[in-house]
Design a protein around this motif. Sequence first.
Motif, PDB file in Angstrom:
ATOM      1  N   LEU A   1       6.799  31.905 -50.215  1.00 35.31           N
ATOM      2  CA  LEU A   1       6.572  33.017 -49.064  1.00 35.31           C
ATOM      3  C   LEU A   1       8.077  33.430 -48.613  1.00 35.31           C
ATOM      4  O   LEU A   1       8.382  34.483 -48.380  1.00 35.31           O
ATOM      5  CB  LEU A   1       5.866  32.517 -47.921  1.00 35.31           C
ATOM      6  CG  LEU A   1       5.674  33.490 -46.573  1.00 35.31           C
ATOM      7  CD1 LEU A   1       4.926  34.773 -47.296  1.00 35.31           C
ATOM      8  CD2 LEU A   1       4.578  32.910 -45.730  1.00 35.31           C
TER       9      LEU A   1
ATOM     10  N   VAL B   1       9.775  35.684 -50.863  1.00 34.80           N
ATOM     11  CA  VAL B   1       9.046  37.157 -50.803  1.00 34.80           C
ATOM     12  C   VAL B   1       9.522  37.804 -49.612  1.00 34.80           C
ATOM     13  O   VAL B   1       9.921  38.873 -49.454  1.00 34.80           O
ATOM     14  CB  VAL B   1       7.445  36.793 -51.002  1.00 34.80           C
ATOM     15  CG1 VAL B   1       6.828  38.257 -50.632  1.00 34.80           C
ATOM     16  CG2 VAL B   1       7.273  36.439 -52.425  1.00 34.80           C
ATOM     17  N   MET B   2       9.665  36.976 -48.442  1.00 38.85           N
ATOM     18  CA  MET B   2       9.842  37.651 -47.355  1.00 38.85           C
ATOM     19  C   MET B   2      11.261  38.291 -47.284  1.00 38.85           C
ATOM     20  O   MET B   2      11.768  39.311 -46.981  1.00 38.85           O
ATOM     21  CB  MET B   2       9.611  36.619 -46.041  1.00 38.85           C
ATOM     22  CG  MET B   2       8.196  36.556 -45.675  1.00 38.85           C
ATOM     23  SD  MET B   2       8.140  35.651 -44.122  1.00 38.85           S
ATOM     24  CE  MET B   2       6.643  36.355 -43.528  1.00 38.85           C
TER      25      MET B   2
ATOM     26  N   ILE C   1      11.253  41.453 -49.354  1.00 36.28           N
ATOM     27  CA  ILE C   1      10.750  42.432 -48.593  1.00 36.28           C
ATOM     28  C   ILE C   1      11.744  43.123 -47.642  1.00 36.28           C
ATOM     29  O   ILE C   1      11.981  44.182 -47.291  1.00 36.28           O
ATOM     30  CB  ILE C   1       9.275  42.041 -47.860  1.00 36.28           C
ATOM     31  CG1 ILE C   1       8.482  41.825 -49.058  1.00 36.28           C
ATOM     32  CG2 ILE C   1       9.149  43.243 -47.029  1.00 36.28           C
ATOM     33  CD1 ILE C   1       7.086  41.308 -48.745  1.00 36.28           C
ATOM     34  N   LEU C   2      12.352  41.891 -46.921  1.00 37.45           N
ATOM     35  CA  LEU C   2      13.358  42.301 -45.701  1.00 37.45           C
ATOM     36  C   LEU C   2      14.605  42.993 -46.564  1.00 37.45           C
ATOM     37  O   LEU C   2      15.036  43.992 -45.879  1.00 37.45           O
ATOM     38  CB  LEU C   2      13.863  41.067 -44.952  1.00 37.45           C
ATOM     39  CG  LEU C   2      12.663  40.549 -44.049  1.00 37.45           C
ATOM     40  CD1 LEU C   2      13.048  39.301 -43.334  1.00 37.45           C
ATOM     41  CD2 LEU C   2      12.240  41.542 -42.992  1.00 37.45           C
TER      42      LEU C   2
ATOM     43  N   TYR D   1      14.478  45.075 -48.986  1.00 40.08           N
ATOM     44  CA  TYR D   1      14.008  46.399 -49.167  1.00 40.08           C
ATOM     45  C   TYR D   1      14.020  47.069 -47.793  1.00 40.08           C
ATOM     46  O   TYR D   1      14.586  48.302 -47.693  1.00 40.08           O
ATOM     47  CB  TYR D   1      12.739  46.287 -49.660  1.00 40.08           C
ATOM     48  CG  TYR D   1      12.776  45.866 -51.191  1.00 40.08           C
ATOM     49  CD1 TYR D   1      13.438  46.810 -52.088  1.00 40.08           C
ATOM     50  CD2 TYR D   1      11.899  45.144 -51.779  1.00 40.08           C
ATOM     51  CE1 TYR D   1      13.599  46.540 -53.637  1.00 40.08           C
ATOM     52  CE2 TYR D   1      12.066  44.919 -53.176  1.00 40.08           C
ATOM     53  CZ  TYR D   1      12.610  45.500 -54.197  1.00 40.08           C
ATOM     54  OH  TYR D   1      12.701  45.307 -55.319  1.00 40.08           O
ATOM     55  N   GLY D   2      13.669  46.181 -46.607  1.00 45.40           N
ATOM     56  CA  GLY D   2      13.354  46.931 -45.507  1.00 45.40           C
ATOM     57  C   GLY D   2      14.821  47.484 -45.012  1.00 45.40           C
ATOM     58  O   GLY D   2      15.052  48.662 -44.509  1.00 45.40           O
TER      59      GLY D   2
ATOM     60  N   ALA E   1      10.877  53.062 -50.001  1.00 46.78           N
ATOM     61  CA  ALA E   1      10.010  52.397 -49.105  1.00 46.78           C
ATOM     62  C   ALA E   1       8.489  52.572 -49.847  1.00 46.78           C
ATOM     63  O   ALA E   1       7.716  51.656 -50.114  1.00 46.78           O
ATOM     64  CB  ALA E   1      10.036  53.331 -47.791  1.00 46.78           C
TER      65      ALA E   1
ATOM     66  N   VAL F   1       8.232  50.643 -52.965  1.00 51.53           N
ATOM     67  CA  VAL F   1       8.014  48.822 -52.803  1.00 51.53           C
ATOM     68  C   VAL F   1       6.785  48.774 -51.907  1.00 51.53           C
ATOM     69  O   VAL F   1       5.869  47.747 -52.393  1.00 51.53           O
ATOM     70  CB  VAL F   1       9.204  48.594 -51.745  1.00 51.53           C
ATOM     71  CG1 VAL F   1       8.921  47.080 -51.204  1.00 51.53           C
ATOM     72  CG2 VAL F   1      10.440  48.516 -52.370  1.00 51.53           C
ATOM     73  N   PHE F   2       6.319  49.573 -51.315  1.00 52.57           N
ATOM     74  CA  PHE F   2       4.929  49.431 -50.628  1.00 52.57           C
ATOM     75  C   PHE F   2       3.762  49.438 -51.591  1.00 52.57           C
ATOM     76  O   PHE F   2       2.925  48.438 -51.611  1.00 52.57           O
ATOM     77  CB  PHE F   2       4.585  50.436 -49.631  1.00 52.57           C
ATOM     78  CG  PHE F   2       3.459  50.416 -48.608  1.00 52.57           C
ATOM     79  CD1 PHE F   2       3.271  49.232 -47.906  1.00 52.57           C
ATOM     80  CD2 PHE F   2       2.209  51.100 -49.089  1.00 52.57           C
ATOM     81  CE1 PHE F   2       1.983  49.054 -47.430  1.00 52.57           C
ATOM     82  CE2 PHE F   2       0.991  50.929 -48.454  1.00 52.57           C
ATOM     83  CZ  PHE F   2       0.767  49.809 -47.365  1.00 52.57           C
TER      84      PHE F   2
ATOM     85  N   ILE G   1       4.326  46.297 -54.205  1.00 46.44           N
ATOM     86  CA  ILE G   1       4.054  44.877 -53.571  1.00 46.44           C
ATOM     87  C   ILE G   1       2.721  44.785 -53.076  1.00 46.44           C
ATOM     88  O   ILE G   1       2.022  43.854 -53.020  1.00 46.44           O
ATOM     89  CB  ILE G   1       5.249  44.517 -52.863  1.00 46.44           C
ATOM     90  CG1 ILE G   1       6.592  44.386 -53.352  1.00 46.44           C
ATOM     91  CG2 ILE G   1       5.004  43.229 -52.046  1.00 46.44           C
ATOM     92  CD1 ILE G   1       7.712  44.111 -52.725  1.00 46.44           C
TER      93      ILE G   1
ATOM     94  N   PHE H   1       6.290  47.900 -43.958  1.00 48.42           N
ATOM     95  CA  PHE H   1       7.055  46.685 -44.366  1.00 48.42           C
ATOM     96  C   PHE H   1       6.441  45.472 -43.690  1.00 48.42           C
ATOM     97  O   PHE H   1       6.205  44.437 -44.115  1.00 48.42           O
ATOM     98  CB  PHE H   1       8.543  46.839 -44.355  1.00 48.42           C
ATOM     99  CG  PHE H   1       9.235  47.215 -45.148  1.00 48.42           C
ATOM    100  CD1 PHE H   1       9.436  46.944 -46.445  1.00 48.42           C
ATOM    101  CD2 PHE H   1       9.646  48.786 -45.135  1.00 48.42           C
ATOM    102  CE1 PHE H   1      10.154  47.377 -47.841  1.00 48.42           C
ATOM    103  CE2 PHE H   1      10.220  49.485 -46.045  1.00 48.42           C
ATOM    104  CZ  PHE H   1      10.351  48.860 -47.499  1.00 48.42           C
TER     105      PHE H   1
ATOM    106  N   LEU I   1       3.190  44.668 -45.245  1.00 44.86           N
ATOM    107  CA  LEU I   1       3.562  43.693 -46.493  1.00 44.86           C
ATOM    108  C   LEU I   1       4.015  42.313 -46.048  1.00 44.86           C
ATOM    109  O   LEU I   1       3.447  41.161 -46.835  1.00 44.86           O
ATOM    110  CB  LEU I   1       4.909  44.159 -47.379  1.00 44.86           C
ATOM    111  CG  LEU I   1       4.702  45.794 -48.005  1.00 44.86           C
ATOM    112  CD1 LEU I   1       6.022  46.008 -48.802  1.00 44.86           C
ATOM    113  CD2 LEU I   1       3.353  45.653 -49.201  1.00 44.86           C
ATOM    114  N   LEU I   2       4.834  42.226 -45.244  1.00 43.58           N
ATOM    115  CA  LEU I   2       4.919  40.701 -44.680  1.00 43.58           C
ATOM    116  C   LEU I   2       3.993  39.956 -44.337  1.00 43.58           C
ATOM    117  O   LEU I   2       3.653  38.778 -44.804  1.00 43.58           O
ATOM    118  CB  LEU I   2       6.024  40.900 -43.718  1.00 43.58           C
ATOM    119  CG  LEU I   2       7.699  41.329 -43.897  1.00 43.58           C
ATOM    120  CD1 LEU I   2       8.357  41.669 -42.568  1.00 43.58           C
ATOM    121  CD2 LEU I   2       8.064  40.203 -44.922  1.00 43.58           C
TER     122      LEU I   2
ATOM    123  N   GLN J   1       0.060  33.872 -49.081  1.00 39.13           N
ATOM    124  CA  GLN J   1       0.693  32.484 -49.405  1.00 39.13           C
ATOM    125  C   GLN J   1       0.743  31.348 -48.553  1.00 39.13           C
ATOM    126  O   GLN J   1       1.145  30.407 -48.681  1.00 39.13           O
ATOM    127  CB  GLN J   1       2.191  32.906 -49.693  1.00 39.13           C
ATOM    128  CG  GLN J   1       2.543  33.868 -50.831  1.00 39.13           C
ATOM    129  CD  GLN J   1       3.762  33.818 -51.548  1.00 39.13           C
ATOM    130  OE1 GLN J   1       4.678  34.561 -51.453  1.00 39.13           O
ATOM    131  NE2 GLN J   1       4.077  32.462 -52.364  1.00 39.13           N
TER     132      GLN J   1
END
Lengths: 469, 497
Positions: A355, A358-359, A362-363, A365-366, A396, A399-400, A403, B16, B19-20, B27
């Motif tokens: 995780l 993954v976070m 994602i961040l 990309y953010g 955005a 990715v959304f 993912i 986002f 997603l998080l 997970q």
Amino acid sequence: MSSPGPSTASRGSGFVHRRRRGAELVLLLLSLVVGVGAYAAVGLGVDGTLPVDLLTHGLWLTVLLLGCHVVLRRFAAYADPVLLPIVGALNGLGLAMIHRIDLGRQARNPDAAAFASTQLIWMTLGAILFATVLVVLRDHRRLQAFTYTAGLAAIVLLLLPLVPGLGRTINGSRIWIGIGPLSFQPGEVAKVLLVVAFAGYLVLHRDALALAGRRLLFVDLPRGRDLGPILGMWLVSLGILVFQRDLGSSLLFFGLFLVMLYVATERPGWLVVGGSMFAVGAYLGYLSLGHVQTRVAAWLDPFDPDVNAYQLVQGLYGMGWGGLVGRGLGQGQPQITPLGFSDFIIASMGEELGLTGVMAIILLYGILVERALRTALICRDNFGKLMATGLGVVFALQVFVVIGGVTRLIPLTGLTTPFLSQGGSSLVANWAIVALLLRISDQARRPPPELVAGDDELDSDATQVVNLR
Amino acid sequence: MNRPIRAMSVGCLLLFAALLLNATYVQYWQADDLTSLSEHPDNIRVRDAEFARERGSILVRGRAVAESNPSDDAYEFQRTYPRALQYAHLTGYFTRDNGLGGVEATRNSILSGSDSALFVNRVVDLADNEDPKGGSVSLTIDPQAQQAAYDGLQALGDDVQGSVVAIEPSTGKILAMVSNPTFDPNRLATHDFSAAGAYKTRLLEGGGASPLNNKAIEGVLPPGSTFKLVTAAAALESGDYDPESSVPGGARLDLPQTSTDLINDGGGSCGGEEITLTRALEVSCNVSFGSVGLDLGADALREQAEKFGFGTRTFSDLDDALTRQAVSRFPEDPDDPQTALSAIGQYDVAATPLQMAMVAAGIANDGTVMRPYLVDETLSPKLETIERTEPEEMPDQPAMDAASARDLRQMMVSVVENGTARTAAIPGVEVGGKTGTAQSAPDRPPYAWFVSLAPAQTPSVAVAVLVQDAGVERNEISGSGLAAPVARAVMEAVVGR
């Protein structure tokens, strides 16, 4: 980012952005540590030793990224310093994971193709295109002249896969063209061209499109006669959905157009109109298209034995198996998930980096999207604003959609994960997008010409002291 | 245009954030469910990881009957069963593709190390960067008794279907449990997966007669004359009978409401029209126990049977995908002739060998039946006790009062000393026993039972033996001929120590 010193502000120019190329270099070195470190960790995890080609791989990455950095220093000195390091880190991570899954697949079948080396070549091409865009295109506004050319080219590219003999159907979607052994996804290039075309078109027609029509519940709806463009785009998206069976691109293109239309006209009414059209289109698609129904059923209950959701389920198993901190690179089994190196690479990341990883991704990309939208905010011309918004929103949405699909937030639609997924067309196109963003941000952050005394003085120590204070 | 751009930024922020949050859900919150093999048996990652983990051992008196040894292939550890054939039905098997069986299945979380009781160990292993190890499981088995039971059944021939259960009466500990034919769990655990699959398929071909079937607990059969112990217990408990009470001992008993008579084995009388209850048990007199059963009634018999454990599932230490303890039964609502037949263990009475061992154990333990159990202790990887099974009584105890139990034990001693079970006698030890020969269907050969306990004054072991399809002539099949010597060997192994 940089706070203006008191004396700078007194010069009446508002912000004067610092170049921050040094900061970019430091971040770039960090991203190299991530990318090369991940590659080394894969070797350690799988074989217990450092990969034999660690040095060449690391050097190659370093040369590419530092080369891009040098190009920025020379040709876009004021460009945003965060974008390139983010792209470098994502691309390096992606290469490491693709290599890791190559090893996993080859452990079962020694003849399995290695995708990582090809991906590195595509990355090189991407970086070359990146440099070319920045060197050749000194001012993004010149692109406005190609509004209709770009639009036409995008449509041709989108239609190419439907040409008999040229188009190829891969994994159920007819979005590829093949020339000899090479296959290419023209939709990825069309993505960039569409942003240019939309921006150019909307800058010219924004005033007409912003005229209010009927008012409904606090929202001014557009006039009926202005519905032409959005209807056209809607039909194009439906066409992609029906004839190319590509749910993801269809959603991406329509969403992109809708957002740019809204930003250009400042009319939330367009979102209402577009949202309704999307809902109608999605519902029609669900009713009439088998592959859409399959995706929705898999999303609702992937564990139902009657539902064919093997890929989604394996991706979820992988992410669950990864848990909070992951199995460690090279120590999971991401090769079990079909397409774990492309569409499902985020599930592979979740399995081996957890995780946490993954976070982090994602961040990243953010932040990428945030920097793009920030560029749009400070950009001085409307064409640039629209382009930066469009390019940011492409990331955005993409990715959304991908993912979110892999993690079962929304129904799964096939799209690549920018910079991570294996796939040349996507990688090259995304490098071009970042180049365009950096070009716009260079223009936006560069001090207004009339206030610049000259390049020499900007580089002089006096200015630096003022800025540093 | 900045206002809509800011609005878009907020929109992107929400995307986002979604997603998080969703990644966290998958997970973190959903991870335990996704990686649970019982919820998702098709999760290859978990299956492979468990297969490659250093599992704990299954121990019998400190010696492993199942252990993980390093192997030099991709799975790092090979599960091996040192005394495979003898312990196959207890250890069960640990396979990659064919599931888990026996204690390997029921104590999987301890053996694999995923049990919450081992949480601290896992954290320590993580901190020391060691691969997590599983805990161990210690069985109640007495290795000599197990050996004796196994050898005894094997001596009857490879094809003999049979089973042995021995229980420590005061605790309910299972001292021996063997089922024949047996199988080799090593061949299921092998890393040659196609061979393992083929072996499992072959084992399952026999259906109910499959070697995987644990005959000690999985099937019920009419217990025949061994059920006369339950009838005798009910008689003594009723207060109307004592060991010297006179009961009918003639050649036939007229079954009410029918034209048929109940006759003795061999057709003769039991030694007179009136004999004592002890004598009736010694010679296993059908007429006597049929009439006692009629006198007591079906309800009294059923109640007595249920106090010994009939009608309930009491043993789950070996529950796996294929195995469940069969519930022993006494017919629901028999008429008089059926009651008379039930009293001698025929008609619809059916019991597992484990159940008949529990009857003997209850009589041995002064009337109190203890819940049988196989897993004595679970141990951490450092062999510290995590949990020890405490002996507990079965519900609704005592099954009979201590004096009646002592009387019944004495009657069983007479059976060995003067009656049908002379083959079970051990020099210098007072042994009590009861034979049985029963028939499930006219066209199938009968099978032999033997139920016993020793030493009679303070019993330390109760045994039940069942021998089916012994491959001998019909008239040679009897509890005393086939089953009693096996029981004697097991008792000797326990008492002789």
